[in-house]
Design an enzyme around this catalytic site. Structure first.
Site, PDB file in Angstrom:
ATOM      1  N   HIS A  27     -16.496  40.997  -2.174  1.00  0.00           N
ATOM      2  CA  HIS A  27     -16.975  41.631  -0.948  1.00  0.00           C
ATOM      3  C   HIS A  27     -18.317  42.298  -1.225  1.00  0.00           C
ATOM      4  O   HIS A  27     -18.390  43.463  -1.607  1.00  0.00           O
ATOM      5  CB  HIS A  27     -15.959  42.662  -0.433  1.00  0.00           C
ATOM      6  N   GLY A 183     -19.810  43.980  10.890  1.00  0.00           N
ATOM      7  CA  GLY A 183     -20.371  44.862  11.900  1.00  0.00           C
ATOM      8  C   GLY A 183     -19.364  45.902  12.340  1.00  0.00           C
ATOM      9  O   GLY A 183     -18.277  46.015  11.786  1.00  0.00           O
ATOM     10  N   HIS A 210     -13.538  41.578   8.024  1.00  0.00           N
ATOM     11  CA  HIS A 210     -13.450  43.023   7.830  1.00  0.00           C
ATOM     12  C   HIS A 210     -12.398  43.523   8.814  1.00  0.00           C
ATOM     13  O   HIS A 210     -12.335  43.054   9.952  1.00  0.00           O
ATOM     14  CB  HIS A 210     -14.758  43.724   8.185  1.00  0.00           C
ATOM     15  N   GLU A 213     -11.673  49.213   8.556  1.00  0.00           N
ATOM     16  CA  GLU A 213     -12.723  49.986   7.852  1.00  0.00           C
ATOM     17  C   GLU A 213     -13.017  51.270   8.631  1.00  0.00           C
ATOM     18  O   GLU A 213     -13.043  52.369   8.073  1.00  0.00           O
ATOM     19  CB  GLU A 213     -13.987  49.146   7.714  1.00  0.00           C
TER      20      GLU A 213
HETATM   21  O1  LIG Z   1     -28.289  40.332  13.773  1.00  0.00           O
HETATM   22  C1  LIG Z   1     -28.218  40.830  14.912  1.00  0.00           C
HETATM   23  O2  LIG Z   1     -29.058  40.567  15.788  1.00  0.00           O
HETATM   24  C2  LIG Z   1     -27.115  41.808  15.221  1.00  0.00           C
HETATM   25  C3  LIG Z   1     -26.911  42.263  16.510  1.00  0.00           C
HETATM   26  C4  LIG Z   1     -25.899  43.183  16.754  1.00  0.00           C
HETATM   27  C5  LIG Z   1     -25.083  43.654  15.718  1.00  0.00           C
HETATM   28  C6  LIG Z   1     -25.308  43.167  14.443  1.00  0.00           C
HETATM   29  C7  LIG Z   1     -24.467  43.685  13.351  1.00  0.00           C
HETATM   30  O3  LIG Z   1     -23.552  44.436  13.562  1.00  0.00           O
HETATM   31  C8  LIG Z   1     -24.792  43.238  11.955  1.00  0.00           C
HETATM   32  C9  LIG Z   1     -23.884  43.971  10.985  1.00  0.00           C
HETATM   33  C10 LIG Z   1     -24.084  43.411   9.635  1.00  0.00           C
HETATM   34  O4  LIG Z   1     -23.613  44.359   8.708  1.00  0.00           O
HETATM   35  C11 LIG Z   1     -23.050  43.636   7.656  1.00  0.00           C
HETATM   36  N1  LIG Z   1     -22.264  44.599   6.891  1.00  0.00           N
HETATM   37  C12 LIG Z   1     -22.667  45.040   5.676  1.00  0.00           C
HETATM   38  N2  LIG Z   1     -21.784  45.909   5.197  1.00  0.00           N
HETATM   39  C13 LIG Z   1     -20.806  46.009   6.142  1.00  0.00           C
HETATM   40  C14 LIG Z   1     -19.598  46.781   6.186  1.00  0.00           C
HETATM   41  O5  LIG Z   1     -19.219  47.536   5.271  1.00  0.00           O
HETATM   42  N3  LIG Z   1     -18.862  46.662   7.318  1.00  0.00           N
HETATM   43  C15 LIG Z   1     -19.227  45.830   8.322  1.00  0.00           C
HETATM   44  N4  LIG Z   1     -20.355  45.080   8.317  1.00  0.00           N
HETATM   45  C16 LIG Z   1     -21.114  45.193   7.218  1.00  0.00           C
HETATM   46  C17 LIG Z   1     -22.327  42.513   8.335  1.00  0.00           C
HETATM   47  O6  LIG Z   1     -22.109  41.424   7.454  1.00  0.00           O
HETATM   48  C18 LIG Z   1     -23.307  42.134   9.397  1.00  0.00           C
HETATM   49  O7  LIG Z   1     -24.216  41.192   8.926  1.00  0.00           O
HETATM   50  C19 LIG Z   1     -26.305  42.241  14.166  1.00  0.00           C
HETATM   51 ZN   LIG Z   2     -18.609  44.723   4.072  1.00  0.00          ZN
END
Ligand SMILES: O=C(O)c1cccc(C(=O)CC[C@H]2O[C@@H](n3cnc4c(=O)[nH]cnc43)[C@H](O)[C@@H]2O)c1
Ligand SMILES: [Zn+2]
Length: 353
Positions: A27, A183, A210, A213
């Site tokens: 992860h 996200g 996920h 969390e």
């Molecule tokens: O890319 C976009 O345009 C977009 C639009 C709206 C929302 C999002 C996201 O929510 C991207 C989230 C992004 O965060 C990553 N991530 C990294 N660490 C974590 C975590 O601990 N928990 C949840 N998400 C995480 C995830 O893989 C997404 O790529 C993007």
């Molecule tokens: Zn994550």
């Protein structure tokens, strides 16, 4: 920013043991693993970015008031990845950092939607990650595989695009093994993504969303029942539901535990309050991961040191944690046997040195 690196309470010799312990990581996010050096380099290329170019200022920038703030900062770094060359550089550098920590195998979570919607050509994106993956394996022996995840807050359009990129045989990269959902969880119910996970599973991918969390145990139940999760990203709130813990243990469904991440995003108040002990006590298969290491002021070695302290582990206990990750991975049987043997040999030699 509070530096979490090298838990000062971890015994020194365990730190040395951990540093050269062969490990697997399940992860860890692609963009979230961009080192301060890479982020600073990319920020310097794009003066319009609000991301600081100075590593010290960046450390303060990577201090989050809550999960939503973390996502905002995360997306500002996503905005720096604008060309296939940026993608390849980032991926190769992440592989270097993993190899430096004796990571023999890693499943890197990538969010292709976030890059294709920002204008990076999909074929060039796939070629860039695959080129870096093959270079890393050839140069360091580190085996990388991909998890493509849906940024759930971006909705069903993002789900459709992610499922298409993951299942179109003309596009899907050779290294792709799993399909995830990332996200914010609040307001992003898991069941709506069932059709996309069904398509991914039908295409031979493993389901690793996920869940739990930043929301309660029902999100974990939903991930298991609607998305047919084989592993759970975080699953932190599972500790609130004894029946869920028993189910996870009975069916040997691994949790991808990321202790420092949960503190940095304020999902858990303090490390001493982290439910990892409850997971182990319930017999759940626990794996240790760093999630977004530079953003959280940590790395995988430090996460093992944190686990050693919280679970009062010795070298054998740490080796078991490392073998848990190998068991829970989607690596082939021969690869699992190879890394497991390496961990056992290393540990035996360490204890008789
Ligand atoms: O890319 C976009 O345009 C977009 C639009 C709206 C929302 C999002 C996201 O929510 C991207 C989230 C992004 O965060 C990553 N991530 C990294 N660490 C974590 C975590 O601990 N928990 C949840 N998400 C995480 C995830 O893989 C997404 O790529 C993007
Ligand atoms: Zn994550």
């Amino acid at each position: 920013m509070t530096q979490h690196l090298v838990d000062p309470r971890a015994p020194r010799d365990l730190t040395a043991f951990i540093a050269t312990l062969p490990k697997a990581e399940l992860h860890v996010h692609h963009v979230g693993s961009a080192s301060p050096r890479i982020v600073s380099q990319l920020a310097a290329r794009h003066p319009d970015s609000k991301v600081p170019t100075d590593p010290e200022a960046l450390a303060d920038y990577f201090t989050f008031t809550d999960f939503a703030h973390f996502i905002d900062v995360y997306l500002s770094v996503v905005d720096l990845i604008r060309t296939p060359e940026d993608v390849r550089l980032l991926t190769y550098e992440v592989a270097c950092d993993l190899a430096r920590q004796q990571v023999r195998y890693a499943e890197l979570t990538i969010t292709p939607f976030s890059s294709t919607r920002r204008g990076i050509d999909e074929r060039a994106f796939m070629d860039a990650i695959e080129d870096a993956r093959k270079a890393a394996e050839a140069e360091f022996g580190t085996v990388l595989r991909w998890c493509f995840d849906i940024p759930g807050e971006a909705g069903l359009q993002a789900a459709e695009e992610t499922a298409r990129l993951a299942t179109d045989d003309r596009l899907r990269p050779e290294g792709l093994v799993s399909f995830g959902l990332g996200g914010p969880e609040v307001g992003v119910a898991r069941p709506q993504f069932k059709p996309y996970f069904d398509r991914a599973i039908a295409a031979g991918l493993h389901s690793v969303p996920h869940a739990g969390e930043t929301t309660g145990p029902q999100t974990v139940w939903d991930a298991l029942t609607h998305l047919r999760a084989e592993r759970i990203g975080h699953g932190t709130s599972s500790a609130q539901d004894p029946k869920l813990l028993a189910h996870l243990a009975e069916h040997r469904i691994p949790l991808e535990v990321c202790p420092t991440s949960n503190i940095a995003t304020r999902a858990v108040r303090t490390l001493d309050e982290h439910p990892i002990k409850e997971f182990v006590r319930a017999g759940v298969l626990v794996t240790i991961n760093s999630d977004d290491p530079p953003m959280f002021g940590t790395d995988l070695d430090n996460e093992y040191a944190v686990a050693a302290r919280l679970l009062d582990l010795d070298e054998r206990g740490l080796a078991e944690l490392a073998k848990n990750a190998v068991e829970a991975s989607f690596l082939d049987a021969a690869g699992k046997a190879r890394i497991t043997d390496e961990i056992d040999t290393y540990t035996a030699q360490w204890l008789t040195r």
